[in-house]
Design a protein around this motif. Sequence first.
Motif, short mmCIF file in Angstrom:
data_model
loop_
_atom_site.label_atom_id
_atom_site.label_comp_id
_atom_site.label_asym_id
_atom_site.label_seq_id
_atom_site.Cartn_x
_atom_site.Cartn_y
_atom_site.Cartn_z
N ARG A 256 37.32 31.14 36.02
CA ARG A 256 38.69 30.67 35.82
C ARG A 256 39.83 32.06 35.76
NH1 ARG A 256 37.83 29.34 30.32
NH2 ARG A 256 36.92 27.45 31.07
N GLU A 257 39.21 32.84 35.38
CA GLU A 257 40.41 34.01 35.39
C GLU A 257 40.65 34.62 36.76
OE1 GLU A 257 43.11 36.54 34.21
OE2 GLU A 257 42.10 35.85 32.83
N LYS A 258 39.50 34.40 37.74
CA LYS A 258 39.58 35.01 39.08
C LYS A 258 40.69 34.01 39.58
CE LYS A 258 36.20 33.99 41.86
NZ LYS A 258 35.09 33.77 42.73
N THR A 259 40.43 32.43 39.41
CA THR A 259 41.46 31.66 40.15
C THR A 259 42.76 31.86 39.74
OG1 THR A 259 39.65 29.71 40.07
CG2 THR A 259 41.85 29.10 40.28
N GLU A 260 42.93 32.34 38.33
CA GLU A 260 44.13 32.43 37.77
C GLU A 260 45.02 33.57 38.23
OE1 GLU A 260 44.42 32.53 33.35
OE2 GLU A 260 43.71 30.19 33.31
N SER A 261 44.10 34.61 38.65
CA SER A 261 44.90 35.80 39.18
C SER A 261 45.37 35.49 40.51
CB SER A 261 43.48 37.10 39.38
OG SER A 261 42.86 36.66 40.60
N MET A 262 44.86 34.47 41.17
CA MET A 262 45.32 34.27 42.53
C MET A 262 46.78 33.78 42.21
SD MET A 262 42.78 32.47 44.80
CE MET A 262 41.99 31.19 43.55
N ARG B 47 41.08 32.75 48.20
CA ARG B 47 42.44 31.73 48.28
C ARG B 47 41.75 30.43 48.54
NH1 ARG B 47 45.56 34.38 53.08
NH2 ARG B 47 43.47 35.19 53.45
N ARG B 48 42.54 29.47 48.23
CA ARG B 48 42.05 27.97 48.26
C ARG B 48 41.60 27.70 49.55
NH1 ARG B 48 46.95 27.54 45.33
NH2 ARG B 48 46.79 26.49 43.35
N GLY B 49 40.29 27.11 49.58
CA GLY B 49 39.87 26.68 50.71
C GLY B 49 38.73 27.65 51.14
N GLU B 50 38.63 29.06 50.65
CA GLU B 50 37.62 30.04 51.11
C GLU B 50 36.93 30.28 49.84
OE1 GLU B 50 39.94 33.51 52.37
OE2 GLU B 50 41.31 32.06 53.74
N HIS B 51 35.77 30.80 50.17
CA HIS B 51 34.67 31.16 49.25
C HIS B 51 34.35 32.77 49.53
CE1 HIS B 51 31.47 31.32 46.18
NE2 HIS B 51 30.77 31.74 47.19
N VAL B 52 34.54 33.64 48.61
CA VAL B 52 34.10 35.10 48.72
C VAL B 52 33.14 35.23 47.50
CG1 VAL B 52 34.74 37.55 48.95
CG2 VAL B 52 36.31 35.71 49.68
N PRO B 53 31.87 35.64 48.00
CA PRO B 53 30.83 36.03 47.12
C PRO B 53 31.46 36.80 45.93
CG PRO B 53 29.84 36.10 49.31
CD PRO B 53 31.38 36.01 49.30
N THR B 54 31.16 36.83 44.84
CA THR B 54 31.48 37.74 43.53
C THR B 54 30.35 38.76 43.78
OG1 THR B 54 32.19 35.81 42.13
CG2 THR B 54 31.57 38.07 41.26
N ASN C 226 38.82 45.39 33.57
CA ASN C 226 37.82 44.43 33.94
C ASN C 226 39.04 43.24 34.87
OD1 ASN C 226 35.67 45.21 33.01
ND2 ASN C 226 35.31 43.63 31.26
N TYR C 227 40.32 43.50 34.30
CA TYR C 227 41.20 42.53 34.98
C TYR C 227 41.13 42.94 36.53
CZ TYR C 227 45.50 40.17 36.35
OH TYR C 227 46.45 39.12 37.00
N ILE C 228 41.69 44.31 36.48
CA ILE C 228 41.84 44.99 37.71
C ILE C 228 40.73 44.72 38.60
CG2 ILE C 228 42.09 47.28 39.18
CD1 ILE C 228 43.68 48.14 36.82
N ASP D 295 33.44 38.96 28.28
CA ASP D 295 34.24 37.78 28.04
C ASP D 295 35.20 37.90 28.64
OD1 ASP D 295 35.18 35.13 27.32
OD2 ASP D 295 34.74 35.54 25.23
N TYR D 296 35.84 37.19 29.62
CA TYR D 296 36.85 37.49 30.50
C TYR D 296 37.89 36.49 29.71
CZ TYR D 296 34.98 40.07 34.09
OH TYR D 296 34.35 41.03 34.98
#
Length: 475
Positions: free
Chosen positions: A298-304, A335-342, A401-403, A415-416
């Motif tokens: 969720r945080e990864k998505t919001e960061s975009m 970005r939307r439509g792309e998947h980059v492994p964490t 952790n945010y960076i 806990d993000y």
Amino acid sequence: MRHATAATETMGNNSIIVTDLKICTSCERLSKKDLGIRIPRPLGNGPSRFIPEKEIQVSKVDPRTQSIFEDAFAALGRLDNISLVMGFHPQYLENFLKTQHYLLQMDGPLSLHYRHYIGIMAAARHQCSYLVNLHVNDFVQVGGDPKWLNGLEGAPKKLQALGELNKILAHRPWLLTKAHIENLLKAEEHSWSLAELIHAVVLLTHYHSLASFTFGCGITPEIHSDGGHTFRPPSLSQYCVCDIANGNGHGNHPEEKLGNHQEVSGEVEVLMERMKQLQECRDEEEASQEEMATRFEREKTESMLVATAEDDECVPSRDVSRHFEDPYGYKDFSRRGEHVPTFRVQDYSWEDHGYSLVNRLYPDVGQLLDDKFQMAYNLTYNTMATHKDVDTSMLRRAIWNYIHCMFGIRYDDYDYGEINQLLDRSFKVYIKTMVCSPEKTTKRMYESFWRQFQHSEKVGGHLFFVSLQCFGPCL
């Protein structure tokens, strides 16, 4: 004005300047009239555009900091503005200067002129003309070929091949693959040794992060540097030269400062209360691994969705752009439509893997970097603005952790959900701009974050940010 006498002055470059001294009849103070000789005048007031000059006074530093400044001057023949601003935190400055001295001057896999040229390449990627000009001079002094400075195409093929790695590390490090390294190590001509490449990567990440510090703290060029001086006389308007020297007539409006102070009153107290509440929630219950993974996504998505400030293209000058091959900047890693492994830190860590590899191929650098990372992470005086004895570890870890989250790096034990509680959206915009597009940082942005904090605390925050910027690619 009443005539007094003529005089000569010996300037720092040993040139003699002739002046005509006069006494101002309104305040009985001496003033000087230029007799036709072009005298350079600093463009800025002090080492930083963001921090008042009176806050950075070399004559007022403690004995330890004074000793560090003297050693730096003896080693380099100069005391640059980066060191003066970093002097707010002498322990970090000492480590920084020691690391930089080792990377640039001590025995290592790369020749001296290669080191400075790589510094130019790295700084240019973030459009940092301050660092580019600094290393252009150093490059020439150590015997570098001036033709290389006409553009990257004039440099050896071996350095040109480093361009792809440079731009990926600077802007999108998650795209780095094994193939990028193999292409440099196994090239039929102009190949790199593994030791040389380690040296080059450390230099690149060092100067990428240092460019962020330069922009984030508003570092100004020294008077002898390009962009640091002018030959135009100061505009006196209706003020006496003595008034100008004393700071009058510069648009000081106490009522504006008062308004800002009233606006931010209580900001720190609110943040401290949130930290307290989060700690109590931690003690009462712990989220499951599944829930923590969901919160990271969720945080990864919001960061975009957090755009960098002034989100438009900055066109670099020719002096900077000639040192890289193509325009390339930060883009959100997923970005939307792309998947980059964490990237999970537990799978490959600096402590278990990176440290030993770097130390084996470039002795002692691993320890220097480790000291730098640890010092940045623990850089606290347990203060928040006017409050003392405050445990700031929760806030520092949220920033840390945010960076890393913006670069696709996850810590399984964090806990993000805490990030949104401690970092408001405007602060996230500032962090993202500083780390991802530092050339867009402005004075207004610097003044808008942590508004009740002291300048020393803000500089400490920037040291923390940029060390993370270096730490991520080193993983």
